[in-house]
Motif scaffolding. Structure first.
Motif, PDB file in Angstrom:
ATOM      1  N   ARG A  48     132.074 128.187  41.627  1.00 14.52           N
ATOM      2  CA  ARG A  48     131.459 127.249  42.223  1.00 14.52           C
ATOM      3  C   ARG A  48     130.016 126.873  41.477  1.00 14.52           C
ATOM      4  O   ARG A  48     129.503 127.454  40.756  1.00 14.52           O
ATOM      5  CB  ARG A  48     131.058 127.325  43.700  1.00 14.52           C
ATOM      6  CG  ARG A  48     132.188 127.413  44.382  1.00 14.52           C
ATOM      7  CD  ARG A  48     131.770 127.613  45.846  1.00 14.52           C
ATOM      8  NE  ARG A  48     132.913 127.761  46.733  1.00 14.52           N
ATOM      9  CZ  ARG A  48     132.963 128.892  47.641  1.00 14.52           C
ATOM     10  NH1 ARG A  48     132.178 129.821  47.695  1.00 14.52           N
ATOM     11  NH2 ARG A  48     134.049 128.788  48.430  1.00 14.52           N
ATOM     12  N   GLU A  49     129.904 125.509  41.212  1.00 16.13           N
ATOM     13  CA  GLU A  49     128.311 124.963  40.749  1.00 16.13           C
ATOM     14  C   GLU A  49     127.441 125.762  41.536  1.00 16.13           C
ATOM     15  O   GLU A  49     127.572 126.108  42.807  1.00 16.13           O
ATOM     16  CB  GLU A  49     128.309 123.588  40.818  1.00 16.13           C
ATOM     17  CG  GLU A  49     128.103 122.841  41.770  1.00 16.13           C
ATOM     18  CD  GLU A  49     128.143 121.368  41.755  1.00 16.13           C
ATOM     19  OE1 GLU A  49     127.413 120.899  40.519  1.00 16.13           O
ATOM     20  OE2 GLU A  49     128.319 120.680  42.548  1.00 16.13           O
ATOM     21  N   THR A  50     126.371 125.916  40.984  1.00 11.24           N
ATOM     22  CA  THR A  50     125.202 126.905  41.438  1.00 11.24           C
ATOM     23  C   THR A  50     124.111 125.735  41.388  1.00 11.24           C
ATOM     24  O   THR A  50     123.850 124.799  40.814  1.00 11.24           O
ATOM     25  CB  THR A  50     124.742 128.047  40.892  1.00 11.24           C
ATOM     26  OG1 THR A  50     124.483 127.518  39.390  1.00 11.24           O
ATOM     27  CG2 THR A  50     125.854 129.004  41.024  1.00 11.24           C
ATOM     28  N   ARG A 116     139.105 135.657  45.711  1.00  3.48           N
ATOM     29  CA  ARG A 116     138.757 134.609  46.431  1.00  3.48           C
ATOM     30  C   ARG A 116     137.667 134.748  47.175  1.00  3.48           C
ATOM     31  O   ARG A 116     137.213 135.614  47.535  1.00  3.48           O
ATOM     32  CB  ARG A 116     140.029 134.171  47.153  1.00  3.48           C
ATOM     33  CG  ARG A 116     140.730 135.230  48.295  1.00  3.48           C
ATOM     34  CD  ARG A 116     141.805 134.552  49.007  1.00  3.48           C
ATOM     35  NE  ARG A 116     142.246 135.760  49.775  1.00  3.48           N
ATOM     36  CZ  ARG A 116     143.469 136.418  49.410  1.00  3.48           C
ATOM     37  NH1 ARG A 116     144.200 136.159  48.371  1.00  3.48           N
ATOM     38  NH2 ARG A 116     143.933 137.194  50.296  1.00  3.48           N
ATOM     39  N   PRO A 117     137.194 133.357  47.543  1.00  4.25           N
ATOM     40  CA  PRO A 117     135.906 133.670  48.503  1.00  4.25           C
ATOM     41  C   PRO A 117     136.235 134.564  49.780  1.00  4.25           C
ATOM     42  O   PRO A 117     137.294 134.327  50.212  1.00  4.25           O
ATOM     43  CB  PRO A 117     135.785 132.066  48.819  1.00  4.25           C
ATOM     44  CG  PRO A 117     136.183 131.359  47.712  1.00  4.25           C
ATOM     45  CD  PRO A 117     137.579 132.265  47.289  1.00  4.25           C
ATOM     46  N   VAL A 158     130.276 122.405  44.640  1.00  4.98           N
ATOM     47  CA  VAL A 158     129.841 123.430  45.860  1.00  4.98           C
ATOM     48  C   VAL A 158     130.624 123.285  47.090  1.00  4.98           C
ATOM     49  O   VAL A 158     131.218 122.332  47.195  1.00  4.98           O
ATOM     50  CB  VAL A 158     128.251 123.114  46.124  1.00  4.98           C
ATOM     51  CG1 VAL A 158     128.063 123.796  47.617  1.00  4.98           C
ATOM     52  CG2 VAL A 158     127.331 123.294  45.249  1.00  4.98           C
ATOM     53  N   GLY A 159     131.323 124.350  47.764  1.00  6.41           N
ATOM     54  CA  GLY A 159     131.952 124.354  48.571  1.00  6.41           C
ATOM     55  C   GLY A 159     133.432 124.293  48.443  1.00  6.41           C
ATOM     56  O   GLY A 159     134.201 124.421  49.388  1.00  6.41           O
ATOM     57  N   GLY A 170     141.625 114.832  43.843  1.00  8.06           N
ATOM     58  CA  GLY A 170     140.875 115.345  42.972  1.00  8.06           C
ATOM     59  C   GLY A 170     139.539 116.004  43.975  1.00  8.06           C
ATOM     60  O   GLY A 170     138.789 116.701  43.397  1.00  8.06           O
ATOM     61  N   LYS A 171     139.499 115.948  45.193  1.00 12.72           N
ATOM     62  CA  LYS A 171     138.580 116.443  46.081  1.00 12.72           C
ATOM     63  C   LYS A 171     139.262 117.380  46.964  1.00 12.72           C
ATOM     64  O   LYS A 171     140.425 117.219  47.224  1.00 12.72           O
ATOM     65  CB  LYS A 171     137.944 115.276  46.846  1.00 12.72           C
ATOM     66  CG  LYS A 171     137.232 114.297  46.082  1.00 12.72           C
ATOM     67  CD  LYS A 171     136.158 113.393  46.801  1.00 12.72           C
ATOM     68  CE  LYS A 171     135.954 112.159  45.994  1.00 12.72           C
ATOM     69  NZ  LYS A 171     134.770 112.230  45.218  1.00 12.72           N
ATOM     70  N   ASP A 172     138.400 118.180  47.543  1.00 13.37           N
ATOM     71  CA  ASP A 172     138.936 119.122  48.686  1.00 13.37           C
ATOM     72  C   ASP A 172     139.356 118.421  49.749  1.00 13.37           C
ATOM     73  O   ASP A 172     138.957 117.606  50.123  1.00 13.37           O
ATOM     74  CB  ASP A 172     137.819 120.276  48.856  1.00 13.37           C
ATOM     75  CG  ASP A 172     137.548 121.136  48.010  1.00 13.37           C
ATOM     76  OD1 ASP A 172     138.342 121.309  46.807  1.00 13.37           O
ATOM     77  OD2 ASP A 172     136.459 121.956  48.003  1.00 13.37           O
ATOM     78  N   ASP A 173     140.552 119.033  50.483  1.00 13.09           N
ATOM     79  CA  ASP A 173     141.171 118.502  51.507  1.00 13.09           C
ATOM     80  C   ASP A 173     140.275 119.020  52.715  1.00 13.09           C
ATOM     81  O   ASP A 173     139.783 120.226  52.672  1.00 13.09           O
ATOM     82  CB  ASP A 173     142.488 118.905  51.694  1.00 13.09           C
ATOM     83  CG  ASP A 173     143.389 118.046  50.571  1.00 13.09           C
ATOM     84  OD1 ASP A 173     142.949 117.175  50.276  1.00 13.09           O
ATOM     85  OD2 ASP A 173     144.463 118.840  50.033  1.00 13.09           O
TER      86      ASP A 173
END
Length: 173
Positions: A48-50, A116-117, A158-159, A170-173
């Motif tokens: 993830r980006e920080t 995984r997270p 992020v997230g 292309g975005k998180d569901d």
């Protein structure tokens, strides 16, 4: 002619004959440990980006071992961080805590481990600069048997729950 002279002459003749035939000894039979090798493949590597000033980031992936010997992820390195550690998350007294796996992470023969997270993951400690969405980060992971394996982490927003969690837009569901 003495026995010593006969043996010396025979050895010399054998060496000349082998040299004339361009003989090179074949490889030795592999040891049992070498015969039971680990074959590591890493897929879906991401992070993830920080934020500015954040000095650590997590890395996630699936590590598959198609070989006939168990292996162990023991560490790694990257040019973007001072340290690469293997971590897990556990629940202690109702509090979720992250801890380093100092002995590494087992990757069974014929099996796989998903990082995984909220579970097993890699920590990039002492980041030199923030990880930015859309970039890739080179990391070399070190395995007990397979040795170094180079990967590229795809930096997600992020997230994010990872590249496979993204829908068609292309975005998180």
């Amino acid at each position: 002619m003495t026995i010593r002279n006969i043996l010396a002459a025979s050895a010399l003749a054998g060496a000349i004959l082998l040299t004339a035939c361009n003989f090179e000894p074949g490889p030795e039979a592999p040891s049992e440990a070498e015969a039971a090798m680990s074959e590591i493949a890493i897929t879906g590597a991401w992070s993830r980006e920080t934020a500015e000033g954040q000095n650590a980031g997590g890395a996630f992936m699936t590590i598959a071992n198609s070989g006939s010997a168990d292996d162990r992820l023991t560490g790694g390195s990257t040019s973007v961080a001072g340290d690469v550690q293997i971590h897990t998350v556990d629940m202690t007294d109702g509090v979720m805590r992250m801890r380093e796996l100092e002995d590494g992470l087992d990757v069974p023969a014929g099996g796989s481990v998903t990082l995984r997270p909220g579970s097993f993951h890699i920590m990039l400690m002492q980041l030199d600069q923030p990880l930015q969405q859309g970039e890739t980060v080179p990391v070399t992971l070190t395995f007990e048997k397979a040795g170094p394996v180079e990967i590229e982490l795809a930096i997600q927003p992020v997230g994010s729950q990872g590249p496979t969690a993204q829908g068609a837009g292309g975005k998180d569901d």
